[in-house]
Design a protein around this motif. Sequence first.
Motif, PDB file in Angstrom:
ATOM      1  N   MET A 119       0.459   4.257  -2.694  1.00 14.10           N
ATOM      2  CA  MET A 119       0.220   5.633  -2.268  1.00 14.10           C
ATOM      3  C   MET A 119       1.321   6.553  -2.781  1.00 14.10           C
ATOM      4  O   MET A 119       1.052   7.691  -3.210  1.00 14.10           O
ATOM      5  CB  MET A 119       0.153   5.684  -0.739  1.00 14.10           C
ATOM      6  N   ASN A 120       2.550   6.091  -2.741  1.00 12.37           N
ATOM      7  CA  ASN A 120       3.670   6.926  -3.201  1.00 12.37           C
ATOM      8  C   ASN A 120       3.528   7.217  -4.700  1.00 12.37           C
ATOM      9  O   ASN A 120       3.748   8.346  -5.157  1.00 12.37           O
ATOM     10  CB  ASN A 120       4.980   6.195  -2.914  1.00 12.37           C
ATOM     11  N   ASN A 121       3.163   6.184  -5.446  1.00 12.18           N
ATOM     12  CA  ASN A 121       2.987   6.392  -6.889  1.00 12.18           C
ATOM     13  C   ASN A 121       1.844   7.364  -7.169  1.00 12.18           C
ATOM     14  O   ASN A 121       1.927   8.221  -8.076  1.00 12.18           O
ATOM     15  CB  ASN A 121       2.713   5.062  -7.592  1.00 12.18           C
ATOM     16  N   SER A 122       0.751   7.256  -6.408  1.00 11.42           N
ATOM     17  CA  SER A 122      -0.406   8.155  -6.620  1.00 11.42           C
ATOM     18  C   SER A 122      -0.022   9.589  -6.311  1.00 11.42           C
ATOM     19  O   SER A 122      -0.362  10.516  -7.063  1.00 11.42           O
ATOM     20  CB  SER A 122      -1.572   7.708  -5.741  1.00 11.42           C
ATOM     21  N   VAL A 123       0.699   9.794  -5.185  1.00 16.52           N
ATOM     22  CA  VAL A 123       1.092  11.167  -4.829  1.00 16.52           C
ATOM     23  C   VAL A 123       2.065  11.722  -5.856  1.00 16.52           C
ATOM     24  O   VAL A 123       2.005  12.900  -6.228  1.00 16.52           O
ATOM     25  CB  VAL A 123       1.700  11.182  -3.409  1.00 16.52           C
ATOM     26  N   SER A 124       2.985  10.876  -6.350  1.00 17.99           N
ATOM     27  CA  SER A 124       3.924  11.338  -7.386  1.00 17.99           C
ATOM     28  C   SER A 124       3.180  11.779  -8.643  1.00 17.99           C
ATOM     29  O   SER A 124       3.536  12.778  -9.277  1.00 17.99           O
ATOM     30  CB  SER A 124       4.926  10.227  -7.715  1.00 17.99           C
ATOM     31  N   THR A 125       2.141  11.018  -9.005  1.00 12.41           N
ATOM     32  CA  THR A 125       1.343  11.374 -10.189  1.00 12.41           C
ATOM     33  C   THR A 125       0.649  12.711  -9.984  1.00 12.41           C
ATOM     34  O   THR A 125       0.619  13.568 -10.879  1.00 12.41           O
ATOM     35  CB  THR A 125       0.306  10.280 -10.463  1.00 12.41           C
ATOM     36  N   LEU A 126       0.101  12.915  -8.785  1.00 12.59           N
ATOM     37  CA  LEU A 126      -0.561  14.190  -8.496  1.00 12.59           C
ATOM     38  C   LEU A 126       0.419  15.348  -8.514  1.00 12.59           C
ATOM     39  O   LEU A 126       0.087  16.461  -8.956  1.00 12.59           O
ATOM     40  CB  LEU A 126      -1.274  14.115  -7.142  1.00 12.59           C
ATOM     41  N   LEU A 172       0.199  18.012  -0.718  1.00 15.17           N
ATOM     42  CA  LEU A 172       0.739  16.826  -1.373  1.00 15.17           C
ATOM     43  C   LEU A 172       2.253  16.686  -1.152  1.00 15.17           C
ATOM     44  O   LEU A 172       2.783  15.577  -1.011  1.00 15.17           O
ATOM     45  CB  LEU A 172       0.435  16.889  -2.876  1.00 15.17           C
ATOM     46  N   THR A 173       2.960  17.843  -1.157  1.00 11.19           N
ATOM     47  CA  THR A 173       4.414  17.794  -0.915  1.00 11.19           C
ATOM     48  C   THR A 173       4.714  17.261   0.469  1.00 11.19           C
ATOM     49  O   THR A 173       5.602  16.420   0.662  1.00 11.19           O
ATOM     50  CB  THR A 173       5.016  19.198  -1.075  1.00 11.19           C
ATOM     51  N   GLY A 174       3.944  17.743   1.481  1.00 11.97           N
ATOM     52  CA  GLY A 174       4.142  17.225   2.839  1.00 11.97           C
ATOM     53  C   GLY A 174       3.813  15.751   2.937  1.00 11.97           C
ATOM     54  O   GLY A 174       4.501  14.979   3.615  1.00 11.97           O
ATOM     55  N   THR A 205       7.712   9.036   1.972  1.00  7.61           N
ATOM     56  CA  THR A 205       9.114   8.634   1.748  1.00  7.61           C
ATOM     57  C   THR A 205       9.762   8.170   3.043  1.00  7.61           C
ATOM     58  O   THR A 205      10.486   7.169   3.089  1.00  7.61           O
ATOM     59  CB  THR A 205       9.893   9.800   1.147  1.00  7.61           C
ATOM     60  N   ARG A 206       9.492   8.946   4.076  1.00  7.16           N
ATOM     61  CA  ARG A 206      10.057   8.574   5.387  1.00  7.16           C
ATOM     62  C   ARG A 206       9.503   7.235   5.861  1.00  7.16           C
ATOM     63  O   ARG A 206      10.221   6.397   6.395  1.00  7.16           O
ATOM     64  CB  ARG A 206       9.727   9.675   6.384  1.00  7.16           C
ATOM     65  N   LEU A 207       8.194   7.016   5.628  1.00  5.42           N
ATOM     66  CA  LEU A 207       7.579   5.759   6.050  1.00  5.42           C
ATOM     67  C   LEU A 207       8.123   4.590   5.231  1.00  5.42           C
ATOM     68  O   LEU A 207       8.318   3.479   5.763  1.00  5.42           O
ATOM     69  CB  LEU A 207       6.060   5.861   5.890  1.00  5.42           C
ATOM     70  N   GLN A 208       8.376   4.810   3.935  1.00  5.13           N
ATOM     71  CA  GLN A 208       8.961   3.758   3.119  1.00  5.13           C
ATOM     72  C   GLN A 208      10.369   3.392   3.612  1.00  5.13           C
ATOM     73  O   GLN A 208      10.757   2.226   3.634  1.00  5.13           O
ATOM     74  CB  GLN A 208       9.033   4.201   1.663  1.00  5.13           C
ATOM     75  N   PRO A 258       0.812  -1.229   0.000  1.00  9.62           N
ATOM     76  CA  PRO A 258       0.000   0.000   0.000  1.00  9.62           C
ATOM     77  C   PRO A 258       0.833   1.260   0.000  1.00  9.62           C
ATOM     78  O   PRO A 258       0.434   2.273  -0.588  1.00  9.62           O
ATOM     79  CB  PRO A 258      -0.825  -0.130   1.297  1.00  9.62           C
ATOM     80  N   LEU A 259       2.004   1.240   0.649  1.00 13.64           N
ATOM     81  CA  LEU A 259       2.851   2.436   0.628  1.00 13.64           C
ATOM     82  C   LEU A 259       3.351   2.722  -0.770  1.00 13.64           C
ATOM     83  O   LEU A 259       3.431   3.888  -1.195  1.00 13.64           O
ATOM     84  CB  LEU A 259       4.039   2.256   1.596  1.00 13.64           C
ATOM     85  N   THR A 260       3.697   1.668  -1.502  1.00 19.14           N
ATOM     86  CA  THR A 260       4.168   1.867  -2.879  1.00 19.14           C
ATOM     87  C   THR A 260       3.061   2.465  -3.738  1.00 19.14           C
ATOM     88  O   THR A 260       3.290   3.394  -4.545  1.00 19.14           O
ATOM     89  CB  THR A 260       4.639   0.536  -3.471  1.00 19.14           C
TER      90      THR A 260
END
Length: 907
Positions: A684-691, A706-708, A714-717, A680-682
């Motif tokens: 979510m990270n991909n979705s935020v990167s797309t946004l 979104l930046t925050g 990233t920190r959680l990953q 799920p983190l991967t």
Amino acid sequence: MSPDIRPDPDKLLALIGKDEGERARGHLKIFFGSSAGVGKTFAMLTEARRRQAEGRDVMIGVVEHHGRAETRALVEGLPVLPLQAIDHRGVTVHEFDLDAALARRPSLILMDEFAHTNAPNSRHPKRWQDVEELLDNGIDVYTTLNVQHLDSINDQVARLTGIWVKETVPDTIFDSADEIALIDTPSDELLKRLAEGKVYVAEGANKRAAENFFKKSNLLALREIALRRTAERVDAQSDELNAAMGQNEAQVGHKIMLLIGPDPLSTRLIRHAKRMATRGRAPWYAVYLQSERHEQLDEKGRTRIEQYLRLAENLGAQIVRLSGMRPAEDILAYAQQNGFTRIVVGYRRPKWWLRPFRGTFAQHLIEASDGIEITVVHGATGNTRESVTAGAIIRPFLARPLDYGLAVAGVALGTAIAFPFRDVTPSNNLAMIYLTVVVIVAARLGLGPSILASMLSIPAFNFFFTDPYYTFNFYDSYYYVTFAFMLVTSLVVGSLTARLSRHARLVSNRERETQILYGLTRGLSAVRGIDAICEVAIRHLSGPFSLDVTVFVRTPSGLQPYPQGIITNDMREMGAVNWVSANGLMAGRDTDTMPSATGLYLPLLAEKEAFGVLGLTSRDAGHSFTGAEILQFEAFASLIAGALQRARRSDEAAESKVESENEKLRNVLLSSLSHDLRTPLTVMNNSVSTLLRMRKELPRKAMDELTGLWSQLTRLQKFVGNLLDMAAITSGHMKLNFQPYMIQEIIGAALGQVQATKENRTIGTHISGNLPMVRIDGGLIEQVFINLLENAFQHTQDNGRLDIYVEKDADRLRVRISDDGDGLKDGDEARIFEQFQKGQTLRSDRSGGTGLGLAICRGIVQAHGGMIYAKNNRTLGQNAGSHGASFIFTLPIAPALPEGNLPESAL
């Protein structure tokens, strides 16, 4: 072919191990001389002043200058430890203050007159025992000793000079000294010094000394003994070194047995055997056979036996106690079974009237020996300070007056029983009644009363049962034969019965000791827990020996006494308990350490680990513990210590099992949590990167959110990645890809990874010389550098400084990452490498440390065969700074590779 004279590796290692063990112990130097006045104290003080000039912390514990001006001048300028005032029967005596010396802990202390006897109520009876405790605590000691004070030479000096020296030092202490300095003065020069008043300053002392001890013949003999004893010690040390080096090793092959008895001749035997063992460099054993005669000894005789055994032990003998009923046969059987080559035994010529009837023990040994050399030391009656009296011969016949009265009553009872049968059966048959009486008296009352009963049976039988009655006459001449056989039979039967009775009592005592030992062993093996073990020990020891038993168990908070609630306010007793716990040696009543204590205290040792102290106090205030009893108590203490060790190991095993189960559960949770979070983190990270790539189409406020969110994802990953790494390390599933690398390459890659987070901090690198390649998993070691650098960022200011030091250390590279932050708190050096642990409070909340980074570093470095640790810079010496902390780890150097096989990074 020349013989192989290469050093023996095992012996060399043993010699090196011995030296390493002695480094923690103080250095003992003895200034050794033939007599007073040769200059031992002067030489000791001169050497001490030289050591002080070299910077050593030198202190005078005790120095006796005896009024000599040149010696007194050397004392000036050296610090002196104040003496301790001891009150003894209203008289104040000043002695060496051992506790003050241990508290002061000088590097070197001077202790004159090594053989001095301390005042009563001192911790140790002898000064050499004070010196032993100083040495055990790492303090070097200089001391002085005259040759006549050596135990093994004591009787030899007495024969030469006619003077018995009471203050002696065991030869084992002398032989264990690190250095012996022989202070030698020619006899004529010493006599001249005596005449000039340089030996004894007191008026008249020189004249008395010259008339008694300081005769030229005495001085020559003492000088010869001192030179020979020093040479023997040098030879022994030389042989030990040559043996280790494989050169001219002496083939000893001898083993000496010394037989000890209650006769005062034993003191001569002990010293003779010691000198024989020293000359032959052979082990020697002092053996005492506890036969039926031991039961016949009075208290004084048994006390002498213990004194002789202690003297032999002090001189270096191993003590053996045997039990048996046939002395010569039992001794020879033990000697043959244990490989003894020589037996040393004493001999006294028996009284003229005993020679036809009794051979000596030495004669029996010689006749029965087979291949064993018998050395007989002759001692004429009255030749020692103590003589053997006729009491030792007649002691088996001694008994209470009541016992002899009972023997007479027994004969009268036998007469009364036989009287009704006088006219019914032949008189010879009635003699068996008297024989039965003799047997009963011998079995119950001993040899003396049985002999009296035998002597009374003959006239009683004659008076009441032979014609004419009621007279001591008889008509038939064959009664001469009857009376003779009746007397001989009754004496023989009575003697054998008495001997059998004594043997039965001896066996009964042994059985009682065995039953106590068996009961204690069974009781200790059947219980668990320290409280139960102490309860069993107290129950099994207090009753049979009439003792008050206390078990002091060592805990992290100190010694815990059992039973609970025992009064421990007696400072003298608790002082003995604490000393035993600290030194692992027995002390208290009937020992050489703190003998004024009421109780006897023994250490509870198992595999050289101290688990507590066993305290034994006799309910009979006048009772003294014998050597045999103390040996028993040591066996009991060993059993109790073993039980406490098992209880401690059981508790540790239970704790280890719980910790192991917790560790397994933690690893399962780490693995499950990290795997379940990663997907799920991967996403979510991909979705935020797309946004974020659609930033032109989104409002400014949405982009900030979104930046925050991307930063936190990233920190959680990274945290999940750490969890996966930690799970791999703790489960042992981490696979390493070992390749040779230049460490500069790994450092450069790590610095590139942390550029975004280092802010305004300065990072310096310091490479010492041309570094060899290391054989590592490059990616994992890069992660170690990254984790350590990011950890340093969290504990330094934004404009702080970090330094990376790399140097070669033997077959490894040593890496140190140092910062200028606040450093580590005390106790954090090891704890911070554990999982989910942090050091001091972080500088700000933005760092968000999880406590896994350093644990991962430790796992990776250890997987490479290296080690990692942390220190505050102030503890690392020069060039390390006074602030901040350093994290240090080592990596193995790669084996040399052919030039064609070098990796591209190194070309």
